[in-house]
Design a protein around this motif. Structure first.
Motif, PDB file in Angstrom:
ATOM      1  N   LEU A  54      -0.135  -5.877  -4.336  1.00  0.00           N
ATOM      2  CA  LEU A  54      -1.402  -5.824  -3.596  1.00  0.00           C
ATOM      3  C   LEU A  54      -2.368  -6.915  -4.061  1.00  0.00           C
ATOM      4  O   LEU A  54      -2.975  -7.610  -3.238  1.00  0.00           O
ATOM      5  N   LYS A  92      11.659   4.267  -6.287  1.00  0.00           N
ATOM      6  CA  LYS A  92      10.637   4.391  -7.340  1.00  0.00           C
ATOM      7  C   LYS A  92      10.950   3.485  -8.524  1.00  0.00           C
ATOM      8  O   LYS A  92      10.707   3.826  -9.678  1.00  0.00           O
ATOM      9  N   LYS A 145       2.485   1.635  -3.252  1.00  0.00           N
ATOM     10  CA  LYS A 145       1.501   1.745  -4.337  1.00  0.00           C
ATOM     11  C   LYS A 145       1.799   0.756  -5.461  1.00  0.00           C
ATOM     12  O   LYS A 145       1.783   1.086  -6.635  1.00  0.00           O
ATOM     13  N   ASN A 146       2.090  -0.485  -5.053  1.00  0.00           N
ATOM     14  CA  ASN A 146       2.434  -1.547  -5.995  1.00  0.00           C
ATOM     15  C   ASN A 146       1.204  -2.431  -6.196  1.00  0.00           C
ATOM     16  O   ASN A 146       0.920  -3.314  -5.387  1.00  0.00           O
ATOM     17  N   ASN A 147       0.463  -2.185  -7.274  1.00  0.00           N
ATOM     18  CA  ASN A 147      -0.790  -2.902  -7.519  1.00  0.00           C
ATOM     19  C   ASN A 147      -0.592  -4.400  -7.704  1.00  0.00           C
ATOM     20  O   ASN A 147      -1.412  -5.192  -7.249  1.00  0.00           O
ATOM     21  N   SER A 160       9.591   0.987  -3.325  1.00  0.00           N
ATOM     22  CA  SER A 160       9.154   1.977  -2.335  1.00  0.00           C
ATOM     23  C   SER A 160      10.173   3.086  -2.104  1.00  0.00           C
ATOM     24  O   SER A 160       9.802   4.231  -1.904  1.00  0.00           O
ATOM     25  N   ILE A 197       0.846  -1.203   0.000  1.00  0.00           N
ATOM     26  CA  ILE A 197       0.000   0.000   0.000  1.00  0.00           C
ATOM     27  C   ILE A 197       0.877   1.248   0.000  1.00  0.00           C
ATOM     28  O   ILE A 197       0.648   2.176  -0.778  1.00  0.00           O
ATOM     29  N   ILE A 198       1.901   1.253   0.863  1.00  0.00           N
ATOM     30  CA  ILE A 198       2.811   2.402   0.936  1.00  0.00           C
ATOM     31  C   ILE A 198       3.525   2.596  -0.393  1.00  0.00           C
ATOM     32  O   ILE A 198       3.664   3.717  -0.889  1.00  0.00           O
TER      33      ILE A 198
END
Length: 153
Positions: free
Chosen positions: A25, A129, A20-22, A126, A17-18
């Motif tokens: 997730l 990038k 933002k790795n779909n 994270s 979530i932190i």
């Protein structure tokens, strides 16, 4: 019900979530659903044995889709050999495929390596990038590095 593997998945979920790795997730949510529904014992074994091959097949479909749609044709293929950049791309494609082959071997024979590869990928995404291409290429690079080290020892 609440054990180390569940805690580990929840920690990875927070990191995903932190970061933002779909992809991460989605993978974790699928594994959590399987685990919490009680389908984990057989499904995890099945996924471990077949998952990499499915992933490779899916990636191959995605790579070949522009050919199937007509976006890439024979004209593009012949033009691909006319520049030094295209030759570099061709050689890079060959090398990456060979690295991935070694990565599959490493992941199958030493699954504990997966933890370090996933952690490295998550940290790169994270903190730096980076782009999560998955542990397969990382495993291929690790495999090659290990073989080089073995050669000199």
């Amino acid at each position: 019900m609440f054990n180390e593997s569940l805690l580990f998945l929840l920690l990875l979920l927070i990191i995903g979530i932190i970061a933002k790795n779909n992809s991460l997730l989605i993978a974790i949510v699928v594994l959590l659903v399987l685990k919490l529904s009680g389908l984990d014992s057989k499904s995890f074994t099945f996924l471990q044995s077949k998952g990499i091959n499915w992933g490779i097949t899916l990636i191959t479909i995605a790579v070949l889709a522009p050919i199937a749609s007509g976006d890439i044709g024979f004209k593009d293929l012949s033009g691909a050999f006319k520049s030094p950049q295209a030759w570099i791309a061709l050689i890079s494609g060959i090398l990456v495929a060979l690295l991935a082959k070694g990565g599959i071997s490493l992941l199958q024979n030493e699954p504990h390596i997966t933890t370090a590869l996933v952690l490295g990928t998550i940290l790169s995404v994270s903190i730096f990038k980076g782009v999560a291409v998955g542990p397969l290429i990382g495993a291929g690079i690790a495999y090659t590095a290990m073989k080089i080290i073995d050669f000199f020892h």
